[in-house]
Design a protein around this motif. Structure first.
Motif, PDB file in Angstrom:
ATOM      1  N   LEU A  72       4.753  -2.730  -5.971  1.00 15.32           N
ATOM      2  CA  LEU A  72       5.499  -1.505  -6.265  1.00 15.32           C
ATOM      3  C   LEU A  72       6.681  -1.333  -5.328  1.00 15.32           C
ATOM      4  N   VAL A  73       6.496  -1.672  -4.055  1.00 20.11           N
ATOM      5  CA  VAL A  73       7.600  -1.549  -3.092  1.00 20.11           C
ATOM      6  C   VAL A  73       8.739  -2.483  -3.462  1.00 20.11           C
ATOM      7  N   ARG A  74       8.429  -3.701  -3.887  1.00 12.50           N
ATOM      8  CA  ARG A  74       9.469  -4.666  -4.257  1.00 12.50           C
ATOM      9  C   ARG A  74      10.196  -4.253  -5.533  1.00 12.50           C
ATOM     10  N   GLN A  75       9.516  -3.537  -6.434  1.00  9.78           N
ATOM     11  CA  GLN A  75      10.157  -3.132  -7.687  1.00  9.78           C
ATOM     12  C   GLN A  75      11.091  -1.952  -7.504  1.00  9.78           C
ATOM     13  N   GLU A  76      10.820  -1.081  -6.549  1.00 14.31           N
ATOM     14  CA  GLU A  76      11.638   0.108  -6.380  1.00 14.31           C
ATOM     15  C   GLU A  76      12.898  -0.204  -5.589  1.00 14.31           C
ATOM     16  N   ASN A  77      14.001   0.497  -5.939  1.00 11.36           N
ATOM     17  CA  ASN A  77      15.252   0.428  -5.180  1.00 11.36           C
ATOM     18  C   ASN A  77      15.295   1.644  -4.266  1.00 11.36           C
ATOM     19  N   TRP A  78      14.953   1.431  -2.991  1.00  7.02           N
ATOM     20  CA  TRP A  78      14.779   2.557  -2.072  1.00  7.02           C
ATOM     21  C   TRP A  78      16.104   3.140  -1.596  1.00  7.02           C
ATOM     22  N   GLN A  79      17.226   2.534  -1.990  1.00  3.81           N
ATOM     23  CA  GLN A  79      18.517   3.088  -1.607  1.00  3.81           C
ATOM     24  C   GLN A  79      18.968   4.177  -2.577  1.00  3.81           C
ATOM     25  N   GLU A  80      18.268   4.312  -3.717  1.00  3.26           N
ATOM     26  CA  GLU A  80      18.628   5.303  -4.720  1.00  3.26           C
ATOM     27  C   GLU A  80      17.507   6.329  -4.823  1.00  3.26           C
ATOM     28  N   PRO A  81      17.764   7.453  -5.510  1.00  5.21           N
ATOM     29  CA  PRO A  81      16.663   8.406  -5.741  1.00  5.21           C
ATOM     30  C   PRO A  81      15.482   7.710  -6.402  1.00  5.21           C
ATOM     31  N   VAL A  82      14.282   7.965  -5.892  1.00  5.83           N
ATOM     32  CA  VAL A  82      13.096   7.215  -6.281  1.00  5.83           C
ATOM     33  C   VAL A  82      12.415   7.890  -7.470  1.00  5.83           C
ATOM     34  N   ASN A  83      11.896   7.086  -8.364  1.00  6.98           N
ATOM     35  CA  ASN A  83      11.119   7.586  -9.494  1.00  6.98           C
ATOM     36  C   ASN A  83       9.859   8.257  -8.967  1.00  6.98           C
ATOM     37  N   ARG A  84       9.656   9.516  -9.331  1.00  5.86           N
ATOM     38  CA  ARG A  84       8.508  10.264  -8.821  1.00  5.86           C
ATOM     39  C   ARG A  84       7.190   9.636  -9.283  1.00  5.86           C
ATOM     40  N   ILE A  85       7.176   9.122 -10.517  1.00  7.47           N
ATOM     41  CA  ILE A  85       5.941   8.534 -11.039  1.00  7.47           C
ATOM     42  C   ILE A  85       5.569   7.292 -10.240  1.00  7.47           C
ATOM     43  N   GLY A  86       6.566   6.474  -9.929  1.00  7.62           N
ATOM     44  CA  GLY A  86       6.292   5.293  -9.113  1.00  7.62           C
ATOM     45  C   GLY A  86       5.843   5.655  -7.710  1.00  7.62           C
ATOM     46  N   LEU A  87       6.416   6.715  -7.152  1.00 10.87           N
ATOM     47  CA  LEU A  87       6.017   7.162  -5.815  1.00 10.87           C
ATOM     48  C   LEU A  87       4.571   7.646  -5.811  1.00 10.87           C
ATOM     49  N   ALA A  88       4.154   8.366  -6.870  1.00  9.26           N
ATOM     50  CA  ALA A  88       2.767   8.833  -6.955  1.00  9.26           C
ATOM     51  C   ALA A  88       1.805   7.649  -7.059  1.00  9.26           C
ATOM     52  N   MET A  89       2.181   6.617  -7.831  1.00  5.93           N
ATOM     53  CA  MET A  89       1.315   5.443  -7.961  1.00  5.93           C
ATOM     54  C   MET A  89       1.222   4.691  -6.637  1.00  5.93           C
ATOM     55  N   LEU A  90       2.336   4.584  -5.912  1.00  3.71           N
ATOM     56  CA  LEU A  90       2.319   3.919  -4.607  1.00  3.71           C
ATOM     57  C   LEU A  90       1.437   4.680  -3.617  1.00  3.71           C
ATOM     58  N   ALA A  91       1.525   6.018  -3.649  1.00  2.37           N
ATOM     59  CA  ALA A  91       0.687   6.821  -2.750  1.00  2.37           C
ATOM     60  C   ALA A  91      -0.793   6.628  -3.073  1.00  2.37           C
ATOM     61  N   ALA A  92      -1.147   6.569  -4.377  1.00  4.58           N
ATOM     62  CA  ALA A  92      -2.542   6.362  -4.761  1.00  4.58           C
ATOM     63  C   ALA A  92      -3.035   4.998  -4.306  1.00  4.58           C
ATOM     64  N   ALA A  93      -2.180   3.973  -4.437  1.00  8.36           N
ATOM     65  CA  ALA A  93      -2.584   2.635  -4.016  1.00  8.36           C
ATOM     66  C   ALA A  93      -2.789   2.571  -2.501  1.00  8.36           C
ATOM     67  N   LEU A  94      -1.893   3.167  -1.731  1.00  7.59           N
ATOM     68  CA  LEU A  94      -2.015   3.138  -0.270  1.00  7.59           C
ATOM     69  C   LEU A  94      -3.242   3.935   0.187  1.00  7.59           C
ATOM     70  N   LEU A  95      -3.491   5.068  -0.459  1.00 13.79           N
ATOM     71  CA  LEU A  95      -4.662   5.862  -0.084  1.00 13.79           C
ATOM     72  C   LEU A  95      -5.957   5.135  -0.430  1.00 13.79           C
ATOM     73  N   THR A  96      -5.944   4.304  -1.478  1.00 15.60           N
ATOM     74  CA  THR A  96      -7.134   3.506  -1.782  1.00 15.60           C
ATOM     75  C   THR A  96      -7.388   2.481  -0.682  1.00 15.60           C
ATOM     76  N   VAL A  97      -6.303   1.910  -0.141  1.00 15.72           N
ATOM     77  CA  VAL A  97      -6.455   0.987   0.999  1.00 15.72           C
ATOM     78  C   VAL A  97      -7.042   1.726   2.204  1.00 15.72           C
ATOM     79  N   VAL A  98      -6.537   2.955   2.447  1.00 15.62           N
ATOM     80  CA  VAL A  98      -7.053   3.759   3.560  1.00 15.62           C
ATOM     81  C   VAL A  98      -8.532   4.088   3.345  1.00 15.62           C
ATOM     82  N   TRP A  99      -8.877   4.448   2.078  1.00 14.81           N
ATOM     83  CA  TRP A  99     -10.290   4.763   1.781  1.00 14.81           C
ATOM     84  C   TRP A  99     -11.195   3.567   2.052  1.00 14.81           C
ATOM     85  N   SER A 100     -10.791   2.392   1.645  1.00 14.81           N
ATOM     86  CA  SER A 100     -11.615   1.210   1.891  1.00 14.81           C
ATOM     87  C   SER A 100     -11.717   0.909   3.383  1.00 14.81           C
TER      88      SER A 100
END
Length: 697
Positions: free
Chosen positions: A27-55
């Protein structure tokens, strides 16, 4: 937990951490972080990172200290909230792009996650203990399932390909957790086996999420929810029934005791196998399941793209035109699981609708008059007539009266009109379906539209058949016109002979000429009869025809009738073709020259070589023709300047010369005469037969 269960949990948590880390990097490689970020992609990235934290927190709680369970539970709830936000954002058309830099969202999210959720976990554990936590997880899993169902139900056809992997992956995660925590709430404790398998199940859902990110570069933008979002959740009903069933089992076990969990599990597996076999072997059960799923789990009952492709393929699959009607019946019947049907069609030259095709239905000779009450009702309303509804409530159909044989037909269900423009070309009778089908507006609209396509298809076949029949008659009429024209010339020749017979009947030369004329007329009439029976012979036969001899015979015949033909013929001018047809064509030109001139006017025939062609020139000094008539009318059928002419001879001459590969040219002026030139391929006798000129002599 025993050692094997601990190993399964450790490996499962490690696999979850690795899989979701890979998803996060993707997800990080697909997003262009120099432009306004897609909120849906940001929510999915947050869910994925929190799953790593949970594990990670879960591993620390198992290996270091149980105090880490608070962090693990907090991350677990946070990731559920992020997945819910991820799905919910698809329903907001203005949530596609964040207004500002992406890091502006981090302080608020971090504060809510680090302070609010742990505080909620502590409060739940203090007030309700582990049961309260599991109940909260049941609510989160149920909410996630409802959101996923609504997303899948309201997606248009072109978005399903991108959204299916995400919906399947999240639905699998939520379903397993719903089973795990609902059982824990009802039985005052989670199932240890299911709890040990939870990390592994979550890890197995990650490939589906990764698949979605690989289908399109901007895959999130490909998922767009329909503007008309309809909330109709079967998930809530199914989950409610499931929890009632589990509660009933728990109540029985608690108050009556018993050790029959394994037996129940085996029984459920056996029942599932029996149901699977029943679905595989029973077309009726499959039809009922298909109708149920289409009615309750999709926005529309039919997949219109699939139905239209299937219907079009059925219409175009006939090997013979006679099968077209049966394919129309089968195509309409398959749409509604009908096992039989028949087609009544109106022929162009008929006033009765007659049965022309049937499928699994008995043949009948019963017809419906074009002006009968049933066709009149269909033309005035355009309705699909539901015969079951008609029998139950005749008043809805304006007291329509059906034909007696149709009203008594036991399997009659629907009458589908076939419209060609504003005309009712026919109708299809469908038999009762294999399963109960609610004939609502969607069904009737589908049948009406399919009926119009079928009517266009049948009308095209009717038009093709009429065109073929018309061409056959045209060919026969064309041949008949040629024959009648030749008969007219024979009759004129015989009439002239009979007219002179009274005056010259005692003249031996006339008698000999009369016999020869009659014999020649009989031969020509026999040839005309053969031509009518089998069509004209091919004009490109490799037969050498001596044009000089033809010209000499025509001049001699004219002389016997009292007319003079000035002949100028070069020797040895041959062409390919049929001698009788060529003589008839040149004779027709000479006859036309006589008709256009007086007795004393000059008529000539000239035969010679013109390059690689044989040239025949027929000229006169008679009336002539206008330039407009020569250019636009001379070589067309039924066009003539004669009062009693048919306009066929010149047309036949032109057609035959073209068949031989020749050309026709006409020079004519009013009051000065006409010259017609025929150019035909030259037939070289010496080269074609291996003879030298001196050998021919």
């Amino acid at each position: 937990m025993n050692n094997s269960e601990n190993a399964l949990v450790y490996w499962g948590l490690a696999l979850v951490a690795g899989a979701y880390s890979l998803l996060s990097l993707r997800l990080v490689r697909q997003e262009n972080w120099q432009e306004p970020v897609n909120r849906i992609g940001l929510a999915m990235l947050a869910a994925a990172l929190l799953t790593v934290v949970w594990s990670g927190f879960s591993l620390l709680a198992l290996t270091v200290s149980a105090d880490w369970w608070l962090g693990a539970q907090s991350a677990d709830m946070l990731r559920y909230l992020c997945w819910g936000v991820f799905v919910a954002l698809f329903f907001n058309p203005n949530a596609g792009v964040a207004q500002g830099p992406w890091y502006r969202w981090l302080p608020g999210l971090a504060s809510a996650g680090l302070l609010g959720v742990p505080a909620l976990i502590v409060l739940v554990n203090v007030l309700a203990g582990a049961t309260g936590h599991m109940f909260l997880m049941v609510l989160l899993a149920l909410g996630g399932l409802v959101l996923v169902e609504q997303l899948f139900r309201n997606l248009p056809e072109d978005s399903l390909w991108s959204a299916k992997p995400v919906c399947l992956g999240l639905a699998g995660t939520f379903l397993f957790d719903l089973y795990l925590f609902s059982q824990g709430v009802l039985f005052q404790g989670a199932d240890p086996d299911a709890l040990s398998a939870r990390p592994l199940v979550h890890a197995l859902m990650v490939p589906l999420l990764l698949l979605a990110t690989t289908r399109h570069r901007n895959w999130i933008t490909k998922i767009r929810v329909s503007r008309k979002v309809v909330f109709h959740s079967a998930t809530l009903v199914l989950v409610g029934l499931y929890m009632l069933f589990i509660a009933g089992v728990g109540y029985y076990v608690r108050y009556f005791g018993g050790e029959w969990g394994g037996a129940l599990q085996l029984g459920l597996v056996f029942v599932g196998l029996v149901l699977a076999l029943a679905l595989a072997l029973s077309g009726s059960l499959r039809a009922k399941l298909r109708v149920f799923l289409g009615k309750h789990f999709f926005r529309y009952r039919f997949d219109y793209r699939e139905e239209w492709l299937k219907f079009t393929a059925t219409l175009s699959s006939q090997a013979h035109p006679q099968e077209a009607g049966q394919n129309v019946v089968k195509g309409l019947a398959d749409m509604l699981e009908s096992p039989a049907g028949a087609l009544w069609l109106l022929r162009p030259d008929d006033d009765q609708y007659r049965q022309v095709a049937r499928w699994n239905l008995a043949a009948t000779s019963q017809t419906v008059d074009q002006q009968a009450e049933l066709p009149t009702f269909m033309r005035s309303t355009g309705w699909v007539v539901n015969l079951e509804e008609f029998r139950a409530s005749p008043g809805r159909y304006r007291d329509l009266r059906l034909p007696d044989w149709l009203a008594e037909y036991p399997q009659a269900w629907l009458l589908v009109p076939l419209w060609q423009g504003k005309d009712l070309l026919g109708f299809v009778l469908l038999a009762s379906p294999r399963t109960l089908v609610d004939v609502n507006w969607e069904v009737t609209d589908l049948l009406k539209t399919a009926g119009r396509q079928a009517a266009s298809f049948l009308a095209q076949i009717q038009a093709t058949e009429a065109l073929l029949e018309s061409r056959k008659f045209e060919a026969f009429n064309r041949m008949s016109a040629f024959v009648v024209h030749d008969l007219k010339n024979i009759v004129a020749q015989l009439s002239l002979m009979v007219k002179n017979a009274k005056r010259l009947q005692d003249n031996p030369e006339f008698q000999a000429d009369m016999l020869m004329t009659v014999e020649n007329s009989l031969d020509r009439m026999r040839q005309l009869m053969l031509q009518l029976r089998g069509g004209s012979a091919s004009g490109d036969a490799s037969v050498g025809v001596d044009l000089c001899k033809i010209a000499e015979r025509l001049a001699a015949n004219a002389s016997r009738r009292g007319r003079t033909v000035h002949l100028e013929a070069s020797p040895q001018v041959f062409t390919r073709g049929q001698a009788d047809r060529l003589e008839r064509i040149i004779g027709h030109l000479v006859h036309n020259a006589f008709d256009a001139t007086e007795v004393h006017d000059r008529v000539w025939v000239k035969v010679d070589r013109f390059g690689s062609h044989a040239r025949i020139e027929v000229g006169d000094e008679g009336q002539g023709m206008t330039e407009e008539f020569v250019k636009t009318r001379l070589f067309k059928p039924f066009q003539t300047t004669k009062e009693a002419g048919m306009g066929i001879g010149t047309y036949e001459s032109f057609q035959y010369v073209q068949e031989l590969g020749g050309k026709v040219s006409v020079d004519s002026q009013i009051g000065k005469g006409t010259v017609v030139r025929l150019l035909l391929p030259l037939f070289e006798i010496g080269r074609d037969f291996g003879l030298h000129p001196q050998e021919e002599a």
